[in-house]
Enzyme design. Structure first.
Site, mmCIF file in Angstrom:
data_model
loop_
_atom_site.group_PDB
_atom_site.id
_atom_site.type_symbol
_atom_site.label_atom_id
_atom_site.label_comp_id
_atom_site.label_asym_id
_atom_site.label_seq_id
_atom_site.Cartn_x
_atom_site.Cartn_y
_atom_site.Cartn_z
ATOM 1 N N LYS A 282 0.838 -1.186 0.000
ATOM 2 C CA LYS A 282 0.000 0.000 0.000
ATOM 3 C C LYS A 282 0.883 1.250 0.000
ATOM 4 O O LYS A 282 1.837 1.343 0.768
ATOM 5 C CB LYS A 282 -0.906 -0.027 1.235
ATOM 6 N N GLU A 367 -19.015 -5.630 11.350
ATOM 7 C CA GLU A 367 -19.858 -4.846 12.247
ATOM 8 C C GLU A 367 -20.888 -5.705 12.978
ATOM 9 O O GLU A 367 -21.231 -5.416 14.140
ATOM 10 C CB GLU A 367 -20.567 -3.740 11.467
ATOM 11 N N ARG A 395 -25.347 -2.306 8.750
ATOM 12 C CA ARG A 395 -25.018 -3.710 8.561
ATOM 13 C C ARG A 395 -25.272 -4.528 9.830
ATOM 14 O O ARG A 395 -25.381 -5.749 9.782
ATOM 15 C CB ARG A 395 -23.546 -3.847 8.161
#
Length: 635
Positions: A282, A367, A395
């Protein structure tokens, strides 16, 4: 940018030599740093997938082959290779979206920007191809190792593995991070695969050595190769994927374009579900990002391209206020614990984690699990604080309802980026929470208007031990404190309409929800200039409705609610029901977000567009009052 400007579609990549592809990759990285630094956006993830995206578009034929990106914040390179090279208005109204967008290109298949969903889409698309006899095309799903921590991904994998002859390629973009370093058992497993190259080296050595052995060498090698499952389990424990029935290829250097092409071609030729495990970095190629340990420039504002430093220093934001107060509360209460869903830094829990490392739990992009685990922690005698973006609480609704609320667990949910967030587009506006949470029995919901109220209401929330509590706040700078002139019941009075004269206290009761307080006060000033008096109150806790509100409403001619939430089922609708239940027959007008998906733009532009500004509210309220004065029907 000589090569990049010649790429108008994926097939333009076909004529480039390996040397030219390497040059193109560097041009793309330079372009991304230069352009994204001007507008802000997801920089680090895109710098990490340059070679991978090039390889994908050389091996597969988009849009005939469906190339899907989980979350989609790493799709900038894909945009560049599919003819979208004007980044001057990235994430700006009328410009390119920061995520895949069907309106922009036929190459953008899905617009998902909530993680862990891409494998479900891929499973459905592959099944659709099979049922329609479309056996000349492929489905390719790119998913990060962080997104693989989400339960939905594993539900999809279980189904994908069911059909061994259905061509579907899953590319795991393994950069050891979601926002921050990826954690959990899966992360440990992938780390083992990254660092254990023994199997591939052994097989390569075996082929070379045994094939030099006369007569029996080739047969022995083929026997060993046929027994590869056992060898892999012994030398490199990658059997987890193959136990699911998925062919595994990798790990592959995600910055070696030729190696990536080779691996993708092998996967393409297999004819069934294949996982291609790619190791990427990244922020690759941009020193400032590579050296940023927090998130490798996952998302940046406007920055200096040479240094990576912000161009402007913003004032104190809501997130940092929450983070500071959590540390203060943690020092006072040993039973306070915190949960994050792979977003330790974005939701402001990093300071708490630094001071209380044993009291912070990062559950990954999960979540639903965060909510149920919090219920368990509360049942065990602790008070968990679950901090997520408001849009992601959707969610976990069933878990909030049936696991936390049903069991009367003292869990506090803190919702960052509530209301209109703007530049990230439809999927990130936190406009649903105050509607969906209204139906949860016993839940209490606070919407602080400023930093002082955030601190106070967070403390009030964690003091509740027998029900779920929610504290929600906006994105960005907090703004100046807004003092209360007094209090009626549990509500703060921000502007006093005076003592009742006859049957009315003032013309209008403005009920301001959370960060809408400055807007409501502005509207009240504009109304006063037209001779219309207003009382402005902040309920502080919008669920349940303050029991004194109906009586206060009865002292006004019109009730106006203003919320940074969807109008359907929101605070306004709930207050209207409370007035009906109390027999208070005062007209109510609710201002909020229309129930539609809003295109990306700045927060101010969207608020102007949907009429959530002081002048727009004042104009409409004045019209309501004028109709009443004229004896007309208030509509």
């Amino acid at each position: 940018m000589a090569l990049l400007t010649r790429i108008r579609g994926p097939r333009d990549l076909d004529r480039l030599t390996p040397g030219q592809l390497a040059v193109l990759a560097e041009e793309i990285r330079g372009f991304l740093v230069e352009e994204v630094s001007k507008t802000g956006g997801h920089l680090g993830p895109n710098l990490g997938v340059v070679e991978l995206t090039i390889a994908l578009h050389r091996v597969f034929d988009s849009p005939k082959d469906r190339v899907l990106f989980d979350t989609g914040h790493q799709s900038y390179v894909h945009k560049l290779l599919t003819g979208r090279q004007d980044f001057s208005e990235l994430r700006v109204k009328g410009g390119l979206s920061g995520y895949p967008s069907r309106a922009e290109s036929e190459h953008d298949v899905i617009e998902n920007s909530h993680a862990s969903t891409v494998l479900g889409y891929a499973d459905g698309l592959a099944k659709a191809n099979e049922l329609q006899g479309l056996d000349d095309r492929y489905v390719v799903a790119v998913i990060g190792d962080g997104a693989l921590t989400g339960g939905m991904a594993w539900e999809a994998l279980n189904n994908i593995a069911e059909a061994q002859d259905r061509p579907l390629i899953i590319v795991v973009n393994d950069n050891e991070r979601s926002y921050s370093p990826t954690i959990g058992g899966l992360a440990n497993h992938l780390a083992t695969l990254r660092t254990t190259q023994g199997y591939e080296r052994f097989l390569s050595w075996g082929k070379e050595a045994l094939q030099r052995t006369p007569v029996v060498g080739q047969q022995i090698f083929e026997t060993l190769h046929g027994a590869k499952k056992g060898l892999k389990d012994f030398i490199a424990p990658q059997g987890m994927f193959e136990d699911l029935g998925l062919k595994y290829v990798g790990p592959i250097d995600g910055h070696d374009e030729q190696a990536l092409e080779s691996a993708l071609k092998r996967a393409k030729g297999f004819g069934g579900p294949v996982i291609v495990h790619c190791l990427t970095q990244k922020g690759r190629g941009y020193r400032a990002a590579e050296q940023n340990e927090e998130d490798r420039f996952h998302a940046v504002g406007v920055i200096h391209p040479d240094t990576g430093l912000p161009v402007k220093t913003a004032g104190q934001d809501w997130t940092s206020v929450f983070g500071e107060e959590m540390v203060a509360l943690g020092r006072e209460r040993r039973d306070l614990v915190a949960i994050t869903a792979a977003m330790l830094h974005p939701v402001g829990l990093a300071p708490f984690a630094k001071e209380f490392p044993e009291r912070i739990f990062d559950v990954g992009i999960a979540e639903q699990h965060a909510a149920v685990s919090a219920a368990g922690l509360a049942t065990g005698g602790l008070h968990p604080v679950v901090a997520v973006y408001a849009t992601f609480l959707n969610r976990a609704f069933d878990q909030v309802l049936m696991d936390v609320a049903l069991h009367r667990c003292g869990v506090t949910f803190v919702l960052d980026r509530a209301g209109v967030t703007g530049t990230d587009g439809a999927s990130h506006n936190g406009m649903w929470d105050m509607s969906i949470l209204q139906v949860v029995p016993g839940l209490r919901l606070a919407a602080p208007r400023d930093a002082d109220q955030l601190r106070a209401q967070l403390r009030e929330a964690v003091a509740v031990a027998d029900a779920p509590t929610v504290v929600r706040y906006s994105k960005g700078s907090v703004g100046a404190p807004i003092p209360a002139m007094g209090r009626i019941g549990g509500m703060d009075v921000l502007r006093d309409g005076g003592e009742p004269v006859g049957s009315t206290r003032a013309d209008v009761l403005l009920v301001s929800v959370g960060a809408m307080a400055p807007t409501c006060l502005h509207a009240a000033e504009l109304l006063a200039a037209q001779g219309i008096s207003s009382t402005v109150v902040d309920p502080r806790w919008v669920k349940p409705v303050d029991p004194v509100l109906p009586a206060l409403a009865a002292e006004h001619r019109v009730v106006v609610t203003v919320e940074d939430n969807g109008r359907v089922g929101g605070v306004g609708a709930t207050i209207a029901q409370a007035l009906r239940d109390a027999g208070v027959d005062v007209p109510l007008r609710d201002f909020g977000i229309p129930q539609e998906f809003l295109d990306h733009a700045s927060r101010n532009e969207i608020m102007e567009q949907i009429g959530l500004t002081g002048p727009a509210i004042a104009e409409r309220v004045a019209a309501f009052v004028a109709k009443q004065d004229s004896g007309g029907l208030v509509v």
